[in-house]
Design an enzyme around this catalytic site. Structure first.
Site, PDB file in Angstrom:
ATOM      1  N   CYS A 237      58.787  81.348  72.581  1.00  0.00           N
ATOM      2  CA  CYS A 237      57.702  82.324  72.408  1.00  0.00           C
ATOM      3  C   CYS A 237      56.549  81.735  71.615  1.00  0.00           C
ATOM      4  O   CYS A 237      55.401  81.800  72.034  1.00  0.00           O
ATOM      5  CB  CYS A 237      58.232  83.583  71.740  1.00  0.00           C
ATOM      6  SG  CYS A 237      59.376  84.480  72.795  1.00  0.00           S
ATOM      7  N   HIS A 238      56.838  81.183  70.452  1.00  0.00           N
ATOM      8  CA  HIS A 238      55.750  80.706  69.606  1.00  0.00           C
ATOM      9  C   HIS A 238      56.026  79.315  69.055  1.00  0.00           C
ATOM     10  O   HIS A 238      55.426  78.893  68.074  1.00  0.00           O
ATOM     11  CB  HIS A 238      55.474  81.694  68.477  1.00  0.00           C
ATOM     12  CG  HIS A 238      55.212  83.083  68.982  1.00  0.00           C
ATOM     13  ND1 HIS A 238      56.183  84.042  69.038  1.00  0.00           N
ATOM     14  CD2 HIS A 238      54.111  83.641  69.523  1.00  0.00           C
ATOM     15  CE1 HIS A 238      55.681  85.153  69.571  1.00  0.00           C
ATOM     16  NE2 HIS A 238      54.436  84.936  69.879  1.00  0.00           N
ATOM     17  N   GLY A 239      56.974  78.605  69.665  1.00  0.00           N
ATOM     18  CA  GLY A 239      57.144  77.182  69.374  1.00  0.00           C
ATOM     19  C   GLY A 239      57.803  76.843  68.049  1.00  0.00           C
ATOM     20  O   GLY A 239      57.367  75.918  67.370  1.00  0.00           O
TER      21      GLY A 239
ATOM     22  N   TYR B  35      46.336  88.529  69.805  1.00  0.00           N
ATOM     23  CA  TYR B  35      47.536  87.692  69.876  1.00  0.00           C
ATOM     24  C   TYR B  35      47.200  86.263  69.444  1.00  0.00           C
ATOM     25  O   TYR B  35      47.959  85.617  68.719  1.00  0.00           O
ATOM     26  CB  TYR B  35      48.045  87.724  71.317  1.00  0.00           C
ATOM     27  CG  TYR B  35      49.403  87.126  71.550  1.00  0.00           C
ATOM     28  CD1 TYR B  35      50.527  87.635  70.924  1.00  0.00           C
ATOM     29  CD2 TYR B  35      49.563  86.060  72.429  1.00  0.00           C
ATOM     30  CE1 TYR B  35      51.765  87.099  71.165  1.00  0.00           C
ATOM     31  CE2 TYR B  35      50.802  85.524  72.683  1.00  0.00           C
ATOM     32  CZ  TYR B  35      51.914  86.046  72.051  1.00  0.00           C
ATOM     33  OH  TYR B  35      53.134  85.512  72.303  1.00  0.00           O
TER      34      TYR B  35
END
Lengths: 176, 406
Positions: A140-142, B292
């Site tokens: 998702c966000h590494g 985001y």
């Protein structure tokens, strides 16, 4: 009436002011008393809270293999670590870690690593045997986790959590 | 007063007891609107059209949808396949939500360009921000309802934002979920709130219009209305202009609904929710992408959440950050330039938000996030001080009668 009202305002507090405060106080206490049950009704219900435990038979899990089991509707990783993975997890300068923790404090037996499989960033499920440290990688966000499930690179603030578990025999555990 | 009302005996009878016709006349017929409003002023009424469309389609979808994790996904497919015109209702609702955001974003940037947030319109502006926040909550919870993979993981990621709150974070998240993870209780309460919030938004729109009727519409010149020569009655001048804009809006909506209904969606959401597998690339709907990108730009969980919240909350104090007394960017040579830079910054943030969080995108996202806050916190106050505005015209009428050139 209006004249009386303005005069009262200029002379400071009045009995009418007391009535305002008293009325407001009754409302606050009343709303609070009804409010808490309403707020609390959204908390996990009794059947959800009734703690489930999960038993895992470790025999079928080969060295270098990991399985995912479900405990309290959360994924739990059970990983049978290789000697290289154990060595890699031990061979880290602990003070350099974002969430400093020795590998030995995260396992009961070095070959069995048991973790809650939820990224501590925003709750995605990391993918095993991926990432810069061959532990887990969160798509998702590494976030990159090492072979002890500790956060090494990326936005996650903490290591993957270790659930409460006990070895009932040498080859089986109970989580919870 | 009331017996002077025109119309049939029935209309007069009603109006004497509840002056609804007098009220509507004041609000929508005789209401004196500045005579120089351009097409950027269409987006307020368009937003109301979009809201009504969402509420109407939503109510009829709710007659077929089941807010239970065991049946939710199947009930959406049931709507698509079995319900008469179910596909039309659902595609209108999903694409209508996206266009609602587009319309509101244009409306906000209109306000930024023409200084509509400045005195005496601060509270009007605040109510607008609260409406956007309520819209975001509603859209997010609506996106969860189909209970596909993107629904489930959007719910997981967004609710986990609250776990960044110090001390009570985990308790708050468990309270939101009604469990130890996103699950059935979460879906059902999101459905309840998704049904409630549009009516809250409707109430807020009423407050927004009340404040607007009190302080009156801003206009492209940003100067005050000085008398009847500066205004035209709302009907028929702006009712017809708004209807024309509405026609174009509905054409665009129909284009999406009939020719590309899933263009703005994600294929992964046609896979039923699976709590054990995260899709490899999760992105929110396009209208959340700039925020985001800001969330991901900060390499710290709590910091990212704070930055994302601040990117919206900074708008509340904008009326005081902007030190210029001139409203319209037409007369502000420097502000006019930085306005377009801000718009470009937000669009680029949206693009970065759609890309994976790795490599060069991380750095670009950080630079764009820094510029976003630099614009509001540094540039806006400083430009207001150093800029020399062009001379303001005498009146709206003077400019209009000269041919509209300021």
């Amino acid at each position: 009436m209006a004249e009386h009202g303005t005069a009262a305002v200029h002379t400071g507090e009045t009995r009418r002011d007391f009535l305002y405060v008293a009325t407001a106080a009754v409302s606050v206490v009343g709303v609070g008393a009804v409010g808490w049950p309403i707020v609390d009704s959204m908390n996990p219900t009794a059947d959800v809270l009734a703690l489930a435990t999960t038993e895992v038979d470790l025999v079928p899990i080969e060295v270098g293999q990991a399985i995912t089991v479900v405990w309290q509707s959360k994924p739990v990783f059970v990983r049978h670590r290789t000697d290289q993975e154990i060595a890699a997890a031990a061979d880290v300068a602990i003070e350099d870690l974002r969430d400093p923790q020795a590998d030995g404090d995260r396992v009961q037996k070095p070959e069995w690593l048991i973790l809650i499989g939820i990224c501590t960033h925003l709750g995605c499920i990391p993918i095993g045997y991926k990432g810069d440290f061959n532990g887990w990688f969160c798509p998702c966000h590494g976030s990159h986790y090492d072979t002890s499930g500790r956060i090494r690179v990326g936005p996650a603030p903490e290591n993957l959590k270790v659930p409460p578990y006990t070895f009932t025999t040498d080859t089986s555990i109970v989580i919870g | 007063m009331s017996n002077s009302y025109r119309g049939s005996a029935v209309v007069r009878w009603v109006n004497d007891r509840l002056p609804i016709f007098t009220f509507l006349d004041h609000q929508m017929r005789d209401y004196p609107a500045p005579r120089n409003l351009n097409y950027w002023w269409n987006y307020g009424s368009l937003a109301l059209v979009a809201l009504v469309l969402q509420i109407v389609t939503g109510i009829f979808l709710a007659m077929h949808y089941i807010g239970d994790a065991r049946f939710a996904f199947d009930s959406v497919e049931h709507i698509m396949r079995n319900v008469n015109y179910g596909w039309l209702l659902r595609y209108l609702h999903s694409n209508g939500a996206a266009l609602f955001f587009l319309v509101v974003y244009v409306h906000i940037f209109r306000g930024l360009y023409y200084g509509s947030y400045k005195s005496p319109r601060e509270i009007l502006w605040w109510i607008g921000i609260v409406i956007v926040l309520a819209m975001m909550a509603t859209a997010f919870m609506g996106y969860v309802l189909p209970w596909g993979q993107m629904s489930f993981w959007a719910a997981t990621v967004i609710t986990n934002l609250f776990s960044a709150i110090p001390l009570l974070g985990q308790e708050i998240v468990a309270w939101l979920w009604g469990g130890f993870a996103v699950g059935g209780p979460t879906l059902t309460r999101f459905y309840a709130l998704h049904y409630l919030l549009p009516f809250v938004i409707f109430g807020l729109v009423f407050l927004h219009l009340w404040a607007l009727r009190t302080v009156k519409s801003n206009n492209p010149l940003g100067i005050d209305v000085r008398g009847p020569q500066d205004t035209v009655p709302f009907h028929p001048y702006y009712t017809s202009k708004d209807y024309f804009g509405m026609g174009l809006f509905l054409l665009v909506l129909a284009g999406f609904v009939f020719y590309a209904p899933n263009y703005m969606g994600h294929p992964d959401n046609y896979i039923p929710a699976n709590p054990m597998v995260t899709p490899t690339h999760i992105v929110p709907e396009w209208y959340f992408l700039p925020f985001y990108a800001i969330l991901r730009a900060i390499p710290d969980k709590l910091g990212g959440v704070i930055a994302m919240a601040a990117s919206l909350l900074v708008l509340f104090v904008l009326p005081w950050l902007d030190t210029s007394r001139v409203r319209s960017a037409r007369f502000r040579p420097i502000y006019k330039v930085i306005f377009w830079f801000l718009l470009a910054d937000v669009v680029l943030l949206g693009y970065v938000g759609s890309q994976p969080a790795e490599g060069i995108w991380i750095h670009i996202g950080r630079a764009l996030t820094a510029y976003y806050f630099f614009h509001f916190l540094i540039l806006t106050p400083v430009v207001g001080k150093i800029e020399r505005p062009r001379p303001l015209p005498q009146s709206i009428a003077a400019v209009v009668l000269k041919g509209g050139k300021a």
